[in-house]
Design a protein around this motif. Structure first.
Motif, PDB file in Angstrom:
ATOM      1  N   HIS A  27      93.477   1.662  -0.574  1.00 22.96           N
ATOM      2  CA  HIS A  27      94.554   2.035   0.354  1.00 22.96           C
ATOM      3  C   HIS A  27      94.271   1.432   1.734  1.00 22.96           C
ATOM      4  CE1 HIS A  27      97.532   5.027   2.044  1.00 22.96           C
ATOM      5  NE2 HIS A  27      96.882   4.649   3.128  1.00 22.96           N
ATOM      6  N   PHE A  28      95.249   0.700   2.279  1.00 20.97           N
ATOM      7  CA  PHE A  28      95.083   0.047   3.586  1.00 20.97           C
ATOM      8  C   PHE A  28      95.610   0.958   4.693  1.00 20.97           C
ATOM      9  CE2 PHE A  28      93.904  -4.399   2.610  1.00 20.97           C
ATOM     10  CZ  PHE A  28      94.023  -4.374   1.232  1.00 20.97           C
ATOM     11  N   LYS A  29      94.733   1.347   5.624  1.00 22.08           N
ATOM     12  CA  LYS A  29      95.120   2.196   6.755  1.00 22.08           C
ATOM     13  C   LYS A  29      95.609   1.332   7.925  1.00 22.08           C
ATOM     14  CE  LYS A  29      90.970   4.243   7.111  1.00 22.08           C
ATOM     15  NZ  LYS A  29      89.964   5.206   7.600  1.00 22.08           N
ATOM     16  N   ASP A  30      96.195   1.986   8.907  1.00 14.00           N
ATOM     17  CA  ASP A  30      96.612   1.282  10.127  1.00 14.00           C
ATOM     18  C   ASP A  30      95.509   1.260  11.178  1.00 14.00           C
ATOM     19  OD1 ASP A  30      99.114   0.523   9.274  1.00 14.00           O
ATOM     20  OD2 ASP A  30     100.131   2.286  10.084  1.00 14.00           O
ATOM     21  N   ASP A  31      94.369   1.867  10.864  1.00 15.37           N
ATOM     22  CA  ASP A  31      93.292   1.945  11.858  1.00 15.37           C
ATOM     23  C   ASP A  31      92.687   0.568  12.135  1.00 15.37           C
ATOM     24  OD1 ASP A  31      93.849   4.467  10.885  1.00 15.37           O
ATOM     25  OD2 ASP A  31      91.814   5.207  11.128  1.00 15.37           O
ATOM     26  N   ALA A  32      92.467   0.303  13.402  1.00  7.80           N
ATOM     27  CA  ALA A  32      91.778  -0.933  13.795  1.00  7.80           C
ATOM     28  C   ALA A  32      90.528  -0.538  14.564  1.00  7.80           C
ATOM     29  CB  ALA A  32      92.684  -1.779  14.679  1.00  7.80           C
ATOM     30  N   THR A  33      89.415  -1.186  14.214  1.00  5.51           N
ATOM     31  CA  THR A  33      88.183  -0.945  14.978  1.00  5.51           C
ATOM     32  C   THR A  33      87.556  -2.293  15.320  1.00  5.51           C
ATOM     33  OG1 THR A  33      86.726  -0.879  13.045  1.00  5.51           O
ATOM     34  CG2 THR A  33      87.680   1.215  13.741  1.00  5.51           C
ATOM     35  N   ALA A  34      86.728  -2.285  16.349  1.00 14.32           N
ATOM     36  CA  ALA A  34      85.970  -3.486  16.694  1.00 14.32           C
ATOM     37  C   ALA A  34      84.653  -3.053  17.315  1.00 14.32           C
ATOM     38  CB  ALA A  34      86.744  -4.366  17.663  1.00 14.32           C
ATOM     39  N   PHE A  35      83.699  -3.990  17.321  1.00 14.60           N
ATOM     40  CA  PHE A  35      82.374  -3.747  17.904  1.00 14.60           C
ATOM     41  C   PHE A  35      81.759  -2.496  17.296  1.00 14.60           C
ATOM     42  CE2 PHE A  35      85.296  -5.519  21.164  1.00 14.60           C
ATOM     43  CZ  PHE A  35      84.920  -6.829  20.974  1.00 14.60           C
ATOM     44  N   ASN A  36      81.724  -2.488  15.951  1.00 17.97           N
ATOM     45  CA  ASN A  36      81.161  -1.375  15.189  1.00 17.97           C
ATOM     46  C   ASN A  36      81.784  -0.044  15.592  1.00 17.97           C
ATOM     47  OD1 ASN A  36      79.632  -0.408  13.145  1.00 17.97           O
ATOM     48  ND2 ASN A  36      77.691  -0.465  14.247  1.00 17.97           N
ATOM     49  N   ILE A 117      79.527 -23.598   7.342  1.00 19.66           N
ATOM     50  CA  ILE A 117      78.263 -22.857   7.398  1.00 19.66           C
ATOM     51  C   ILE A 117      78.484 -21.471   6.799  1.00 19.66           C
ATOM     52  CG2 ILE A 117      76.626 -21.760   8.994  1.00 19.66           C
ATOM     53  CD1 ILE A 117      77.089 -24.138  10.892  1.00 19.66           C
ATOM     54  N   ILE A 118      77.550 -21.057   5.942  1.00 13.75           N
ATOM     55  CA  ILE A 118      77.612 -19.703   5.381  1.00 13.75           C
ATOM     56  C   ILE A 118      76.522 -18.867   6.031  1.00 13.75           C
ATOM     57  CG2 ILE A 118      77.431 -18.307   3.276  1.00 13.75           C
ATOM     58  CD1 ILE A 118      78.333 -20.693   1.652  1.00 13.75           C
ATOM     59  N   GLU A 119      76.905 -17.678   6.501  1.00 16.26           N
ATOM     60  CA  GLU A 119      75.922 -16.735   7.075  1.00 16.26           C
ATOM     61  C   GLU A 119      75.987 -15.427   6.293  1.00 16.26           C
ATOM     62  OE1 GLU A 119      76.271 -17.936  11.822  1.00 16.26           O
ATOM     63  OE2 GLU A 119      77.330 -16.193  11.087  1.00 16.26           O
ATOM     64  N   PHE A 120      74.869 -14.705   6.298  1.00 18.47           N
ATOM     65  CA  PHE A 120      74.842 -13.390   5.664  1.00 18.47           C
ATOM     66  C   PHE A 120      74.497 -12.328   6.707  1.00 18.47           C
ATOM     67  CE2 PHE A 120      73.459 -16.367   2.306  1.00 18.47           C
ATOM     68  CZ  PHE A 120      74.425 -16.085   1.343  1.00 18.47           C
ATOM     69  N   CYS A 121      75.234 -11.222   6.684  1.00 21.54           N
ATOM     70  CA  CYS A 121      74.862 -10.056   7.483  1.00 21.54           C
ATOM     71  C   CYS A 121      74.591  -8.906   6.523  1.00 21.54           C
ATOM     72  CB  CYS A 121      75.986  -9.663   8.443  1.00 21.54           C
ATOM     73  SG  CYS A 121      76.307 -10.927   9.687  1.00 21.54           S
ATOM     74  N   TYR A 122      73.604  -8.103   6.844  1.00 20.31           N
ATOM     75  CA  TYR A 122      73.305  -6.905   6.047  1.00 20.31           C
ATOM     76  C   TYR A 122      74.339  -5.848   6.411  1.00 20.31           C
ATOM     77  CZ  TYR A 122      70.739  -2.807   4.331  1.00 20.31           C
ATOM     78  OH  TYR A 122      70.377  -1.649   3.698  1.00 20.31           O
ATOM     79  N   LYS A 123      75.070  -5.354   5.388  1.00 20.44           N
ATOM     80  CA  LYS A 123      76.171  -4.417   5.620  1.00 20.44           C
ATOM     81  C   LYS A 123      75.598  -3.027   5.885  1.00 20.44           C
ATOM     82  CE  LYS A 123      80.248  -3.093   2.952  1.00 20.44           C
ATOM     83  NZ  LYS A 123      81.246  -2.919   3.984  1.00 20.44           N
ATOM     84  N   ASN A 124      75.445  -2.708   7.177  1.00 26.78           N
ATOM     85  CA  ASN A 124      74.868  -1.422   7.560  1.00 26.78           C
ATOM     86  C   ASN A 124      75.364  -1.081   8.971  1.00 26.78           C
ATOM     87  OD1 ASN A 124      73.024   0.471   8.787  1.00 26.78           O
ATOM     88  ND2 ASN A 124      71.664   0.144   7.043  1.00 26.78           N
ATOM     89  N   ASP A 125      76.317  -0.138   9.023  1.00 28.64           N
ATOM     90  CA  ASP A 125      76.952   0.206  10.306  1.00 28.64           C
ATOM     91  C   ASP A 125      75.948   0.708  11.335  1.00 28.64           C
ATOM     92  OD1 ASP A 125      79.493  -0.580   9.720  1.00 28.64           O
ATOM     93  OD2 ASP A 125      80.168   1.393   9.031  1.00 28.64           O
ATOM     94  N   GLU A 126      74.966   1.511  10.874  1.00 24.50           N
ATOM     95  CA  GLU A 126      73.981   2.053  11.819  1.00 24.50           C
ATOM     96  C   GLU A 126      73.226   0.948  12.551  1.00 24.50           C
ATOM     97  OE1 GLU A 126      71.298   5.026  10.097  1.00 24.50           O
ATOM     98  OE2 GLU A 126      73.114   5.855   9.162  1.00 24.50           O
ATOM     99  N   LEU A 127      73.003  -0.162  11.842  1.00 23.14           N
ATOM    100  CA  LEU A 127      72.268  -1.282  12.442  1.00 23.14           C
ATOM    101  C   LEU A 127      73.206  -2.318  13.062  1.00 23.14           C
ATOM    102  CD1 LEU A 127      69.651  -1.815   9.568  1.00 23.14           C
ATOM    103  CD2 LEU A 127      69.334  -0.547  11.697  1.00 23.14           C
ATOM    104  N   GLY A 128      74.523  -2.104  12.915  1.00 23.39           N
ATOM    105  CA  GLY A 128      75.490  -3.067  13.464  1.00 23.39           C
ATOM    106  C   GLY A 128      75.559  -4.355  12.666  1.00 23.39           C
ATOM    107  N   ASP A 129      75.409  -4.268  11.331  1.00 25.68           N
ATOM    108  CA  ASP A 129      75.533  -5.424  10.429  1.00 25.68           C
ATOM    109  C   ASP A 129      74.723  -6.646  10.915  1.00 25.68           C
ATOM    110  OD1 ASP A 129      77.338  -3.808   9.053  1.00 25.68           O
ATOM    111  OD2 ASP A 129      79.106  -4.778   9.910  1.00 25.68           O
ATOM    112  N   PRO A 130      73.395  -6.539  10.975  1.00 24.40           N
ATOM    113  CA  PRO A 130      72.608  -7.657  11.523  1.00 24.40           C
ATOM    114  C   PRO A 130      72.610  -8.901  10.627  1.00 24.40           C
ATOM    115  CG  PRO A 130      71.170  -6.001  10.541  1.00 24.40           C
ATOM    116  CD  PRO A 130      72.553  -5.423  10.517  1.00 24.40           C
ATOM    117  N   LEU A 131      72.533 -10.045  11.288  1.00 27.57           N
ATOM    118  CA  LEU A 131      72.397 -11.332  10.585  1.00 27.57           C
ATOM    119  C   LEU A 131      71.060 -11.345   9.845  1.00 27.57           C
ATOM    120  CD1 LEU A 131      73.774 -14.231  10.495  1.00 27.57           C
ATOM    121  CD2 LEU A 131      72.215 -14.836  12.345  1.00 27.57           C
ATOM    122  N   VAL A 132      71.065 -11.751   8.592  1.00 26.93           N
ATOM    123  CA  VAL A 132      69.810 -11.815   7.822  1.00 26.93           C
ATOM    124  C   VAL A 132      69.718 -13.159   7.104  1.00 26.93           C
ATOM    125  CG1 VAL A 132      69.547  -9.313   7.478  1.00 26.93           C
ATOM    126  CG2 VAL A 132      70.889 -10.655   5.831  1.00 26.93           C
TER     127      VAL A 132
END
Ligand code: TMP
Length: 254
Positions: A27-36, A117-132
């Motif tokens: 289900h797609f909500k109307d909520d928008a968020t940015a910067f974690n 270029i392909i980059e990977f971020c670790y999906k973890n909101d508490e850490l702010g999705d850091p680049l790994v």
């Protein structure tokens, strides 16, 4: 009528139990968020547009043999998907310097990269999705080496497809973020594309004017987000000029 079982609620989407085992409703909500989620708003109509745009892209990816979780759209805000185990990585593909890459490496936004270029971020909101790096991914067991290979080759196919799709309607695909999942079928498991592809998760610039047609309009307080997403939907041929997407409809009862 029974209340549906909510499996997971994220920042922009909710997953409900599906009608059959192995399926879910996205289900797609109307909520928008940015910067974690430090910046938040509700933008009426965004969910309906993302549902339609993501449906269009996933349908076409399925048609060219890129395996995805998408089955079909159910209504204005919902789609039926296969249940997968999400790989905890945000996979970013970049063609043009922008956003965090520009900041990190001091590249002017809009500079064409020497190659994708392909980059990977670790999906973890508490850490702010850091680049790994791949080293972290395999050492911590987030994905196996073979799975990283599958993810990278699918990401390149998605990039080639999307670049052409958007180029055909006057849009430059700057970068995008995708997610993958493990689909368990009998005694087999394979990597498939999951989540969504929409102007929330891509940078899309008009080729003539460089006008932003994506979520940077929200991140950078530019306004006109629904108008920009509607323009993307119109150019993709999802809606005609005289038949706009009805963005008002039944409201989610919580
Ligand atoms: P970035 O330049 O901020 O790292 O973003 C790269 C791409 O990933 C861009 O198209 C926006 C998208 N993105 C998401 O979809 N979710 C996120 O949480 C972030 C940070 C970026």
């Amino acid at each position: 009528m029974n209340r549906r079982r909510r499996i997971y609620e994220g920042k922009a989407k909710i997953l409900y139990e599906g009608p059959e085992p192995g399926t879910l409703i996205q289900h797609f909500k109307d909520d928008a968020t940015a910067f974690n989620a430090q910046k938040k708003d509700v933008i009426e109509g965004k969910g309906v547009l993302n549902n339609r745009i993501s449906e269009h892209i996933f349908t076409n990816l399925n048609a060219i043999g890129v395996p995805t979780h998408f089955i079909r759209r159910l209504n204005m805000r919902e789609q039926l998907i296969r249940e997968v185990e999400i790989v905890p990585l945000e996979v970013i593909v970049r063609n043009v310097a922008a956003g965090s890459l520009s900041k990190r490496l001091g590249l002017e936004e809009g500079t064409q990269l020497p190659r994708s270029i392909i980059e990977f971020c670790y999906k973890n909101d508490e850490l702010g999705d850091p680049l790994v790096a791949e080293e972290h991914i395999t050492a911590f067991g987030w994905a196996a080496p073979q799975e990283i290979d599958d993810i990278m080759s699918l990401a390149i196919r998605v990039n080639d497809f999307l670049t052409g799709l958007f180029l055909g309607c006057g849009i430059r695909l700057v970068d995008f973020k995708i997610e993958f999942g493990r689909l368990y079928e009998n005694d087999m498991v394979r990597i498939v594309l999951a989540d969504e592809i929409s102007p929330d998760s891509c940078r899309l610039w008009d080729i003539g004017s460089d006008e932003k047609l994506d979520k940077d309009r929200f991140r950078r307080d530019m306004g006109g987000l629904v108008e920009a997403y509607t323009e993307v939907a119109r150019r993709l041929g999802i809606v005609s000029e005289n038949e706009p997407i009805a963005t008002r409809g039944p409201v989610l009862v919580k």
